[in-house]
Design a protein around this motif. Structure first.
Motif, PDB file in Angstrom:
ATOM      1  N   GLY A 560    -101.750   7.517  13.980  1.00  0.00           N
ATOM      2  CA  GLY A 560    -100.899   6.803  14.929  1.00  0.00           C
ATOM      3  C   GLY A 560    -101.398   6.941  16.348  1.00  0.00           C
ATOM      4  O   GLY A 560    -100.591   7.021  17.285  1.00  0.00           O
ATOM      5  N   CYS A 561    -102.733   6.956  16.518  1.00  0.00           N
ATOM      6  CA  CYS A 561    -103.300   7.177  17.855  1.00  0.00           C
ATOM      7  C   CYS A 561    -103.207   5.939  18.739  1.00  0.00           C
ATOM      8  O   CYS A 561    -103.558   5.985  19.920  1.00  0.00           O
ATOM      9  N   ASP A 562    -102.765   4.822  18.176  1.00  0.00           N
ATOM     10  CA  ASP A 562    -102.629   3.584  18.935  1.00  0.00           C
ATOM     11  C   ASP A 562    -101.553   2.750  18.248  1.00  0.00           C
ATOM     12  O   ASP A 562    -101.036   3.139  17.192  1.00  0.00           O
ATOM     13  N   TYR A 563    -101.243   1.586  18.816  1.00  0.00           N
ATOM     14  CA  TYR A 563    -100.286   0.702  18.172  1.00  0.00           C
ATOM     15  C   TYR A 563    -100.916   0.094  16.921  1.00  0.00           C
ATOM     16  O   TYR A 563    -102.132  -0.114  16.870  1.00  0.00           O
ATOM     17  N   PRO A 564    -100.095  -0.194  15.890  1.00  0.00           N
ATOM     18  CA  PRO A 564    -100.651  -0.635  14.608  1.00  0.00           C
ATOM     19  C   PRO A 564    -101.539  -1.874  14.690  1.00  0.00           C
ATOM     20  O   PRO A 564    -102.564  -1.942  14.012  1.00  0.00           O
ATOM     21  N   ILE A 565    -101.164  -2.834  15.515  1.00  0.00           N
ATOM     22  CA  ILE A 565    -101.970  -4.054  15.648  1.00  0.00           C
ATOM     23  C   ILE A 565    -103.370  -3.698  16.149  1.00  0.00           C
ATOM     24  O   ILE A 565    -104.381  -4.221  15.653  1.00  0.00           O
ATOM     25  N   ASN A 566    -103.445  -2.789  17.125  1.00  0.00           N
ATOM     26  CA  ASN A 566    -104.741  -2.388  17.688  1.00  0.00           C
ATOM     27  C   ASN A 566    -105.582  -1.624  16.671  1.00  0.00           C
ATOM     28  O   ASN A 566    -106.795  -1.813  16.568  1.00  0.00           O
ATOM     29  N   ILE A 567    -104.937  -0.729  15.906  1.00  0.00           N
ATOM     30  CA  ILE A 567    -105.649   0.063  14.896  1.00  0.00           C
ATOM     31  C   ILE A 567    -106.268  -0.852  13.841  1.00  0.00           C
ATOM     32  O   ILE A 567    -107.443  -0.696  13.469  1.00  0.00           O
ATOM     33  N   LEU A 568    -105.500  -1.827  13.374  1.00  0.00           N
ATOM     34  CA  LEU A 568    -106.005  -2.751  12.361  1.00  0.00           C
ATOM     35  C   LEU A 568    -107.112  -3.638  12.927  1.00  0.00           C
ATOM     36  O   LEU A 568    -108.119  -3.888  12.265  1.00  0.00           O
ATOM     37  N   ARG A 569    -106.932  -4.086  14.170  1.00  0.00           N
ATOM     38  CA  ARG A 569    -107.934  -4.964  14.783  1.00  0.00           C
ATOM     39  C   ARG A 569    -109.280  -4.247  14.926  1.00  0.00           C
ATOM     40  O   ARG A 569    -110.331  -4.816  14.651  1.00  0.00           O
ATOM     41  N   LYS A 570    -109.222  -2.974  15.350  1.00  0.00           N
ATOM     42  CA  LYS A 570    -110.468  -2.199  15.488  1.00  0.00           C
ATOM     43  C   LYS A 570    -111.198  -2.063  14.155  1.00  0.00           C
ATOM     44  O   LYS A 570    -112.418  -1.940  14.118  1.00  0.00           O
ATOM     45  N   ALA A 571    -110.445  -2.074  13.071  1.00  0.00           N
ATOM     46  CA  ALA A 571    -111.049  -1.943  11.737  1.00  0.00           C
ATOM     47  C   ALA A 571    -111.453  -3.293  11.151  1.00  0.00           C
ATOM     48  O   ALA A 571    -111.920  -3.356  10.011  1.00  0.00           O
ATOM     49  N   GLY A 572    -111.254  -4.360  11.928  1.00  0.00           N
ATOM     50  CA  GLY A 572    -111.719  -5.677  11.487  1.00  0.00           C
ATOM     51  C   GLY A 572    -110.667  -6.590  10.914  1.00  0.00           C
ATOM     52  O   GLY A 572    -110.988  -7.673  10.407  1.00  0.00           O
ATOM     53  N   VAL A 573    -109.398  -6.187  10.966  1.00  0.00           N
ATOM     54  CA  VAL A 573    -108.317  -7.035  10.453  1.00  0.00           C
ATOM     55  C   VAL A 573    -107.378  -7.370  11.608  1.00  0.00           C
ATOM     56  O   VAL A 573    -106.638  -6.510  12.086  1.00  0.00           O
ATOM     57  N   ASP A 574    -107.424  -8.615  12.052  1.00  0.00           N
ATOM     58  CA  ASP A 574    -106.630  -9.040  13.213  1.00  0.00           C
ATOM     59  C   ASP A 574    -105.359  -9.732  12.745  1.00  0.00           C
ATOM     60  O   ASP A 574    -105.373 -10.909  12.367  1.00  0.00           O
ATOM     61  N   MET A 575    -104.251  -8.997  12.775  1.00  0.00           N
ATOM     62  CA  MET A 575    -102.982  -9.532  12.289  1.00  0.00           C
ATOM     63  C   MET A 575    -102.316 -10.472  13.300  1.00  0.00           C
ATOM     64  O   MET A 575    -101.280 -11.049  12.998  1.00  0.00           O
ATOM     65  N   THR A 576    -102.913 -10.636  14.480  1.00  0.00           N
ATOM     66  CA  THR A 576    -102.379 -11.627  15.429  1.00  0.00           C
ATOM     67  C   THR A 576    -102.897 -13.025  15.087  1.00  0.00           C
ATOM     68  O   THR A 576    -102.475 -14.008  15.699  1.00  0.00           O
ATOM     69  N   THR A 577    -103.820 -13.106  14.132  1.00  0.00           N
ATOM     70  CA  THR A 577    -104.292 -14.405  13.646  1.00  0.00           C
ATOM     71  C   THR A 577    -103.736 -14.630  12.239  1.00  0.00           C
ATOM     72  O   THR A 577    -103.214 -13.715  11.603  1.00  0.00           O
ATOM     73  N   SER A 578    -103.897 -15.830  11.753  1.00  0.00           N
ATOM     74  CA  SER A 578    -103.400 -16.151  10.407  1.00  0.00           C
ATOM     75  C   SER A 578    -104.426 -15.825   9.321  1.00  0.00           C
ATOM     76  O   SER A 578    -104.142 -15.969   8.128  1.00  0.00           O
ATOM     77  N   LYS A 579    -105.632 -15.361   9.709  1.00  0.00           N
ATOM     78  CA  LYS A 579    -106.721 -15.181   8.739  1.00  0.00           C
ATOM     79  C   LYS A 579    -106.374 -14.265   7.562  1.00  0.00           C
ATOM     80  O   LYS A 579    -106.650 -14.607   6.407  1.00  0.00           O
ATOM     81  N   PRO A 580    -105.793 -13.056   7.799  1.00  0.00           N
ATOM     82  CA  PRO A 580    -105.486 -12.194   6.643  1.00  0.00           C
ATOM     83  C   PRO A 580    -104.531 -12.841   5.646  1.00  0.00           C
ATOM     84  O   PRO A 580    -104.750 -12.767   4.428  1.00  0.00           O
ATOM     85  N   LEU A 581    -103.501 -13.492   6.149  1.00  0.00           N
ATOM     86  CA  LEU A 581    -102.543 -14.136   5.249  1.00  0.00           C
ATOM     87  C   LEU A 581    -103.159 -15.365   4.593  1.00  0.00           C
ATOM     88  O   LEU A 581    -102.891 -15.655   3.419  1.00  0.00           O
ATOM     89  N   GLU A 582    -103.993 -16.092   5.326  1.00  0.00           N
ATOM     90  CA  GLU A 582    -104.716 -17.236   4.750  1.00  0.00           C
ATOM     91  C   GLU A 582    -105.572 -16.776   3.564  1.00  0.00           C
ATOM     92  O   GLU A 582    -105.629 -17.436   2.530  1.00  0.00           O
ATOM     93  N   ALA A 583    -106.232 -15.628   3.726  1.00  0.00           N
ATOM     94  CA  ALA A 583    -107.080 -15.097   2.652  1.00  0.00           C
ATOM     95  C   ALA A 583    -106.250 -14.753   1.417  1.00  0.00           C
ATOM     96  O   ALA A 583    -106.681 -14.966   0.277  1.00  0.00           O
ATOM     97  N   THR A 584    -105.046 -14.228   1.638  1.00  0.00           N
ATOM     98  CA  THR A 584    -104.147 -13.917   0.522  1.00  0.00           C
ATOM     99  C   THR A 584    -103.736 -15.193  -0.201  1.00  0.00           C
ATOM    100  O   THR A 584    -103.659 -15.228  -1.435  1.00  0.00           O
ATOM    101  N   MET A 585    -103.473 -16.250   0.571  1.00  0.00           N
ATOM    102  CA  MET A 585    -103.121 -17.543  -0.027  1.00  0.00           C
ATOM    103  C   MET A 585    -104.283 -18.078  -0.874  1.00  0.00           C
ATOM    104  O   MET A 585    -104.087 -18.626  -1.956  1.00  0.00           O
ATOM    105  N   MET A 586    -105.499 -17.893  -0.371  1.00  0.00           N
ATOM    106  CA  MET A 586    -106.673 -18.358  -1.114  1.00  0.00           C
ATOM    107  C   MET A 586    -106.846 -17.563  -2.417  1.00  0.00           C
ATOM    108  O   MET A 586    -107.253 -18.104  -3.441  1.00  0.00           O
TER     109      MET A 586
END
Length: 599
Positions: A560-586
């Motif tokens: 929890g060294c940062d906010y969750p959105i920032n932690i995920l973004r640094k690891a390559g998953v940007d939840m502020t975009t629709s890409k992760p959910l789009e990939a799930t739909m695919m």
């Protein structure tokens, strides 16, 4: 009587299948010694009240708070784990009761922390960190408190609001008492014609019955019972929404959604984008309904047909050791280091594998900063239990990495991130099982398992989220909502989500009344975002290999060294975009293609 299967006592289960709680405390007397010490030492935190405007005292407080909290965590863990081993053991129930009572008191010892930090001048922390460089280690922790300043009341007002918190939580408590204690359901007949009292627990069995008449009768009995209480439940739900509207106004947020999301720094766009993305791909769920109708061989499909398995497979008996090996094979893409930690967990006593008399049900992963992870299972030899092992070890290895890499203050992680590692493990496991399966029926069964997981965790939870968005916005705009209004909103959402070929039975209109999560405002969307993030990680790991694994481990190590959105973004998953959910739909679409190809 000779064939009756009895539940084992704890003493009769081999030691290698039981977690090693003795690594925390050898015995109860050692625990009692530390508990006594905790009660003696913890009150020192009260002495720092009104002194946090002194940088040296602030630093001293933070260190003391951390030391005592870590100490109390270990004591708390032992009592709860021993209690869960056997809930009938009065000795361990007594330990649990003692530490639970004390922890409520303990929190009051430092209740002044946030009000005092918020009362300090804006430049205080900056100057304090120059004077005491060690304070920089606590920068995110302190800045997170300061971020709430525009929405925090003065000390007297906060105390007043806290004093009426029980009253403000009454709607949820009343709903819980009504649905869990007071409501009863009719007697119905099971597949053998036996009369059985319907309950919320056994409804899950009835709604999956191969006998369509049994499914329909259970469905109608359950929801017609809820319909009798429509006025009470609609009043409790709208009262709960009114409470959040009140808090939103008092704390000067722009909306109920902001009140719920801003404390974790989640942009509102994450919520709105999730609803837009699922709406864009809603035709995939309509397609799933059509395929399910075809597989079931029925001329029309009703809401009570949704949960019945479409593929019959013989139930497998999977020994625990085999389950461990299956999971290890499924997690191979995560690399040798991850698997070595997994093996360490198996061999060094993280896991309490089997049911015993008095043991708590279900499954969880737990632990504290100064302990190894602990995993409670009730392994019952089927494929779901294999998946549960992968899931809970995902939590545990996330915690393992986080505690190894982060200081105590940042070793935990928020709900937004909490289900990502566990679900990533499940995604890798099901992908492995589908790809290796040669038996057509078993492969179809596994494909449908993953489809159902996405349907219930993503589509269904986002339908819930859309219902929350509509109801809160409607009431924020000054309109009232009756039970009939709520029924209409729910009916229209079911029409939207399940499409023109699903018969939306009138009984389903009251289903909103059955969802306890609605009393934790804007909570459920995180199931969908967590799944999408997990699938994004799993997908990249399978496609990119080591490079993606390293990024993923960076996420696991961040705690929890940062906010969750920032932690995920640094690891390559940007939840502020629709890409992760789009990939799930695919992936959902890909699974539908696979299902149709196998037919």
């Amino acid at each position: 009587m000779d064939n009756v299967k009895t539940i084992k006592t704890r003493d009769s289960i081999e030691g290698k299948y039981k977690w090693k709680v003795e690594k925390l405390y050898e015995n109860v007397s050692k625990w009692e010694e530390d508990f006594k010490r905790l009660k003696e030492e913890a009150p020192i935190l009260k002495t720092f009240s009104s002194q946090l405007n002194n940088p040296e005292k602030l630093m001293e407080f933070l260190k003391k708070y951390e030391d005592i909290s870590r100490f109390s965590d270990k004591i708390f863990m032992y009592a709860h784990l021993k209690s869960d081993e056997d809930t009938t053991n009065t000795v361990y129930q007594g330990l649990k009761s003692k530490i639970d009572t004390f922890m409520a008191e303990f929190r009051s010892y430092y209740a002044y922390l946030e009000p005092e930090i918020l009362s300090l001048p804006e430049d205080y922390l900056e100057k304090a960190m120059i004077k005491i460089p060690e304070l920089k280690d606590y920068s995110f922790f302190l800045q997170d408190i300061l971020k709430q300043k525009p929405h925090t009341l003065n000390k007297e007002e906060e105390e007043l609001l806290a004093s009426v918190s029980d009253c403000l939580g009454a709607a949820g408590n009343i709903y819980s008492m009504l649905t869990n204690a007071d409501m009863t359901f009719p007697i119905i007949k099971d597949e053998e014609g036996n009369e059985v009292e319907l309950t919320e627990v056994n409804y899950g069995t009835f709604i999956r019955s191969k006998d369509r008449d049994v499914r329909e009768k259970a469905f109608k009995a359950l929801f017609n019972t809820y319909k009798k209480y429509i006025n009470t439940i609609s009043t409790s739900l709208t009262s709960n929404i009114k409470n959040l509207i009140l808090e939103t106004k008092i704390r000067k947020y722009s909306s109920c959604l902001e009140t719920s999301l801003k404390p974790n720094n989640i942009p509102l766009e994450v919520y709105h984008s999730s609803l837009e993305t699922v709406s864009k791909h809603i035709n995939l769920l309509h397609r799933y309904v059509d395929i399910k109708k075809k597989l079931l061989g029925i001329s029309d499909i009703h809401m009570y047909d949704l949960y019945v398995p479409v593929i019959d497979v013989e139930k497998e008996h999977i020994e625990y050791e085999e389950a461990v090996n299956i999971v290890k094979e499924g997690l191979k893409p995560l690399g040798e280091e991850y698997l070595s930690i997994f093996n360490e967990g198996i061999e060094s006593g993280w896991i309490d594998a089997f049911e015993n008399k008095g043991k708590r049900g279900g499954a969880y992963s737990w632990g504290c900063y100064d302990s190894m992870p602990y995993v409670l299972l009730n392994y019952n030899y089927d494929l779901n239990d294999v998946s549960t092992l992968a899931h809970e070890m995902g939590h545990s290895i996330h915690s393992y990495y986080s505690r190894q890499e982060q200081p105590y203050i940042y070793s935990g992680y928020t709900l937004f991130c909490a289900e990502v590692a566990s679900t990533c493990n499940e995604a890798l496991l099901i992908n492995y099982l589908i790809n290796k399966e040669k038996d057509k029926n078993k492969r179809l069964y596994l494909i449908n398992q993953e489809l159902e997981q996405i349907r219930t965790t993503v589509f269904r939870q986002l339908m819930f989220a859309e219902f929350e968005e509509i109801t809160h916005r409607t009431m924020e705009e000054g309109a009232s909502l009756t039970g009939e209004d709520l029924n209409r909103i729910w009916h229209d959402l079911n029409v939207k989500y399940f499409g023109p070929n699903m018969i939306i039975d009138e009984e389903i209109d009251i289903e909103w009344a059955r969802i306890p999560h609605f009393y934790s405002d804007f909570y459920v969307y995180q199931y969908a975002t967590g799944y999408a993030a997990a699938f994004a990680f799993a997908n990249s790991i399978l496609k990119e290999g080591d490079k993606a694994v390293e990024k993923y481990k960076g996420f696991l190590k961040s705690g929890g060294c940062d906010y969750p959105i920032n932690i995920l973004r640094k690891a390559g998953v940007d939840m502020t975009t629709s890409k992760p959910l789009e990939a799930t739909m695919m992936r959902f679409n890909e699974l539908l293609d696979m299902l149709e190809e196998e037919l």
